[in-house]
Scaffold this active site. Structure first.
Site, PDB file in Angstrom:
ATOM      1  N   CYS A 199       8.590   7.333 -12.506  1.00 37.81           N
ATOM      2  CA  CYS A 199       8.022   5.995 -12.727  1.00 37.81           C
ATOM      3  C   CYS A 199       7.547   5.860 -14.177  1.00 37.81           C
ATOM      4  CB  CYS A 199       6.889   5.730 -11.749  1.00 37.81           C
ATOM      5  SG  CYS A 199       6.183   4.077 -11.912  1.00 37.81           S
ATOM      6  N   CYS A 233       4.434   3.783 -14.749  1.00 36.05           N
ATOM      7  CA  CYS A 233       3.191   4.459 -14.346  1.00 36.05           C
ATOM      8  C   CYS A 233       2.771   5.509 -15.371  1.00 36.05           C
ATOM      9  CB  CYS A 233       3.379   5.167 -13.003  1.00 36.05           C
ATOM     10  SG  CYS A 233       4.174   4.169 -11.747  1.00 36.05           S
ATOM     11  N   ASP A 234       3.720   6.314 -15.829  1.00 39.93           N
ATOM     12  CA  ASP A 234       3.369   7.507 -16.606  1.00 39.93           C
ATOM     13  C   ASP A 234       3.722   7.425 -18.095  1.00 39.93           C
ATOM     14  OD1 ASP A 234       2.525   8.665 -14.234  1.00 39.93           O
ATOM     15  OD2 ASP A 234       4.506   9.473 -13.779  1.00 39.93           O
TER      16      ASP A 234
HETATM   17  P1  FAD Z   1       3.875   4.166  -0.040  1.00 43.92           P
HETATM   18  O1  FAD Z   1       2.848   4.487  -1.047  1.00 43.92           O
HETATM   19  O2  FAD Z   1       5.263   4.639  -0.262  1.00 43.92           O
HETATM   20  O3  FAD Z   1       3.335   4.741   1.347  1.00 43.92           O
HETATM   21  C1  FAD Z   1       4.046   4.625   2.520  1.00 43.92           C
HETATM   22  C2  FAD Z   1       3.460   5.585   3.527  1.00 43.92           C
HETATM   23  O4  FAD Z   1       4.059   5.351   4.793  1.00 43.92           O
HETATM   24  C3  FAD Z   1       3.693   7.064   3.202  1.00 43.92           C
HETATM   25  O5  FAD Z   1       2.522   7.797   3.335  1.00 43.92           O
HETATM   26  C4  FAD Z   1       4.689   7.504   4.253  1.00 43.92           C
HETATM   27  O6  FAD Z   1       4.505   8.844   4.623  1.00 43.92           O
HETATM   28  C5  FAD Z   1       4.336   6.574   5.419  1.00 43.92           C
HETATM   29  N1  FAD Z   1       5.444   6.430   6.338  1.00 43.92           N
HETATM   30  C6  FAD Z   1       6.770   6.315   6.063  1.00 43.92           C
HETATM   31  N2  FAD Z   1       7.490   6.249   7.198  1.00 43.92           N
HETATM   32  C7  FAD Z   1       6.593   6.322   8.223  1.00 43.92           C
HETATM   33  C8  FAD Z   1       6.710   6.331   9.637  1.00 43.92           C
HETATM   34  N3  FAD Z   1       7.915   6.235  10.230  1.00 43.92           N
HETATM   35  N4  FAD Z   1       5.589   6.444  10.383  1.00 43.92           N
HETATM   36  C9  FAD Z   1       4.372   6.524   9.804  1.00 43.92           C
HETATM   37  N5  FAD Z   1       4.186   6.522   8.458  1.00 43.92           N
HETATM   38  C10 FAD Z   1       5.294   6.428   7.687  1.00 43.92           C
HETATM   39  N6  FAD Z   1       2.141   2.546  -9.039  1.00 43.92           N
HETATM   40  C11 FAD Z   1       1.162   2.026  -9.807  1.00 43.92           C
HETATM   41  O7  FAD Z   1       0.825   0.867  -9.661  1.00 43.92           O
HETATM   42  N7  FAD Z   1       0.512   2.805 -10.733  1.00 43.92           N
HETATM   43  C12 FAD Z   1       0.809   4.117 -10.936  1.00 43.92           C
HETATM   44  O8  FAD Z   1       0.239   4.779 -11.799  1.00 43.92           O
HETATM   45  C13 FAD Z   1       1.836   4.700 -10.132  1.00 43.92           C
HETATM   46  N8  FAD Z   1       2.192   5.990 -10.264  1.00 43.92           N
HETATM   47  C14 FAD Z   1       3.169   6.514  -9.495  1.00 43.92           C
HETATM   48  C15 FAD Z   1       3.512   7.854  -9.643  1.00 43.92           C
HETATM   49  C16 FAD Z   1       4.508   8.404  -8.869  1.00 43.92           C
HETATM   50  C17 FAD Z   1       4.858   9.867  -9.045  1.00 43.92           C
HETATM   51  C18 FAD Z   1       5.194   7.597  -7.894  1.00 43.92           C
HETATM   52  C19 FAD Z   1       6.277   8.207  -7.025  1.00 43.92           C
HETATM   53  C20 FAD Z   1       4.862   6.267  -7.745  1.00 43.92           C
HETATM   54  C21 FAD Z   1       3.858   5.710  -8.544  1.00 43.92           C
HETATM   55  N9  FAD Z   1       3.512   4.365  -8.424  1.00 43.92           N
HETATM   56  C22 FAD Z   1       2.494   3.848  -9.180  1.00 43.92           C
HETATM   57  C23 FAD Z   1       4.181   3.480  -7.454  1.00 43.92           C
HETATM   58  C24 FAD Z   1       3.283   3.324  -6.219  1.00 43.92           C
HETATM   59  O9  FAD Z   1       2.914   4.610  -5.773  1.00 43.92           O
HETATM   60  C25 FAD Z   1       4.007   2.575  -5.117  1.00 43.92           C
HETATM   61  O10 FAD Z   1       4.451   1.333  -5.594  1.00 43.92           O
HETATM   62  C26 FAD Z   1       3.085   2.336  -3.922  1.00 43.92           C
HETATM   63  O11 FAD Z   1       2.500   3.535  -3.489  1.00 43.92           O
HETATM   64  C27 FAD Z   1       3.837   1.708  -2.774  1.00 43.92           C
HETATM   65  O12 FAD Z   1       2.921   1.510  -1.745  1.00 43.92           O
HETATM   66  P2  FAD Z   1       3.403   1.258  -0.251  1.00 43.92           P
HETATM   67  O13 FAD Z   1       2.177   0.904   0.500  1.00 43.92           O
HETATM   68  O14 FAD Z   1       4.523   0.313  -0.222  1.00 43.92           O
HETATM   69  O15 FAD Z   1       3.987   2.623   0.283  1.00 43.92           O
END
Ligand code: FAD
Ligand code: NDP
Length: 316
Positions: A138, A141-142
């Site tokens: 990302c 992000c970084d």
């Molecule tokens: P996610 O954070 O992807 O969480 C989804 C969750 O659902 C996970 O815990 C997963 O295990 C769970 N899940 C999946 N399938 C199932 C299932 N069948 N049953 C139960 N649970 C399930 N964004 C920023 O704004 N700032 C940053 O600095 C930043 N840094 C990042 C660094 C890294 C290394 C990465 C990979 C991403 C970063 N991002 C950052 C992006 C950000 O993390 C994502 O946009 C955000 O977390 C997405 O949120 P979400 O709620 O859609 O899902």
């Protein structure tokens, strides 16, 4: 019978939990157990500092931010199960829906899906050792971290994300190398133009990455030109994967409309999916922004929409 079940525990799921709990819907969340390869709390648990989430002027650790969101969900009345949902039954439009986790079956009047997406990685031999020590998935992000400033950086990929991330990185880097495995970009024509006109960006065509170099931090990438078979190490302090994401939608088994890449399709401007009473939030329905704050924003939309949907059906 639950009023609402939330699947997923990133910023999208927790914001939906806070809103539905405060609307007295007593939400039940399945936070997952290493679902999609990440811990409960989602993608932010895999990073160190989050510097672009409003309210934390000095930045905040990703795991810490997610622990705070979890605490806020629980404090407002959300019940959380550390289980992964194996499958769902959405065959009755308008519900009730069935959610299957382990040996148990749950029923709910509404469902919010916030299962996120997993960034594709290449898994070259030394990648694990240097992950987050110069390697990231990302750039937004970084990319602003001090270790990447005025240094040569590498982006892998040839799609819109790769160009967008590489363009962003040219603000900080001395030079950005875009490494693409073919001789033609997948990105839109407008994006391609942007890349070709950027003097700080160089595209390494027909090039694949064999491995990464470095002891404690990344110092370079080992590349191969697939046309000439030439192998060489390119000096770089940063490597950014932009080779696509995999939305965590397999457990839906095709019961919701998704696009060609598996992202859930929502009605524009809403969190409504193709099945009435099922809402989607966060990265699982967003392949463009993919940020914590946009996920949280769409989680809020899903929570409010679930509340209105239940009220219209007379389920308070
Ligand atoms: P996610 O954070 O992807 O969480 C989804 C969750 O659902 C996970 O815990 C997963 O295990 C769970 N899940 C999946 N399938 C199932 C299932 N069948 N049953 C139960 N649970 C399930 N964004 C920023 O704004 N700032 C940053 O600095 C930043 N840094 C990042 C660094 C890294 C290394 C990465 C990979 C991403 C970063 N991002 C950052 C992006 C950000 O993390 C994502 O946009 C955000 O977390 C997405 O949120 P979400 O709620 O859609 O899902
Ligand atoms: P894409 O799937 O479009 O592109 C992925 C790129 O990574 C491709 O160039 C692909 O190469 C390359 N790739 C995949 N696997 C590997 C591998 N193992 N090794 C080397 N290279 C690899 O993903 P994006 O994230 O770029 O885009 C996803 C969607 O989001 C698209 O629809 C895009 O248009 C959209 N998007 C739009 C934006 C905008 O409009 N501002 C911004 C970001 C995304 P190859 O081409 O050879 O297959």
């Amino acid at each position: 019978m639950e009023k609402t079940i939330i699947i997923g525990s990133g910023p999208g799921g927790h914001t939906a939990a806070i809103y539905t709990a405060r609307a007295n819907l007593q939400p039940l969340m399945f936070e997952g157990f290493m679902a999609g390869g990440v811990a409960a709390g989602g993608q932010l648990t895999t990073t160190t500092e989050v510097e672009n989430f409003p309210g934390f002027p000095k930045g905040i650790g990703g795991p810490e931010l997610m622990m705070l969101m979890r605490e806020q969900s629980v404090n407002n009345g959300c019940t959380i199960k550390t289980q992964t949902v194996d499958k769902v039954d959405l065959s009755v439009s308008g519900g009730p829906f069935k959610v299957f986790a382990g040996n148990d079956t749950y029923e709910t009047h509404s469902l919010i899906i916030a299962t996120g997406a997993t960034a594709r990685r290449m898994h070259v031999p030394n990648e694990e050792q240097l992950w987050q020590k110069g390697i990231s998935a990302c750039a937004v992000c970084d990319g602003g971290l001090p270790m990447f400033r005025n240094k040569p950086l590498v982006v892998i990929g040839g799609g819109d994300s790769a160009i967008e991330e590489a363009t962003y990185l040219t603000k900080f880097a001395s030079k950005v190398y875009l490494v693409h495995r073919r001789d033609e970009l997948r990105a839109s024509k407008a994006m391609q133009k942007r890349a070709l006109e950027n003097e700080k960006m160089e595209i390494l065509w027909n090039t694949v990455m064999l491995d990464v170099a470095g002891e404690d931090v990344l110092t370079g990438v080992k590349l191969k030109n697939v046309k000439t078979d030439e192998e060489y190490t390119l000096e770089a302090t940063g490597l950014f994967y932009a080779i696509g994401h995999i939305p965590n939608t397999e457990f839906l088994d095709g019961q919701l409309e998704t696009d060609a890449q598996g992202y859930i399709v929502t009605k524009p401007g809403t969190s409504q999916t193709s099945v009435e009473g099922v809402f989607a939030a966060g990265d699982v329905q967003d392949k463009i922004y993919r940020q914590a704050i946009t996920s949280a924003g769409s989680g809020c939309m899903a929570g409010l929409e679930a509340e209105r949907y239940l009220a219209e059906k007379g389920i308070e």
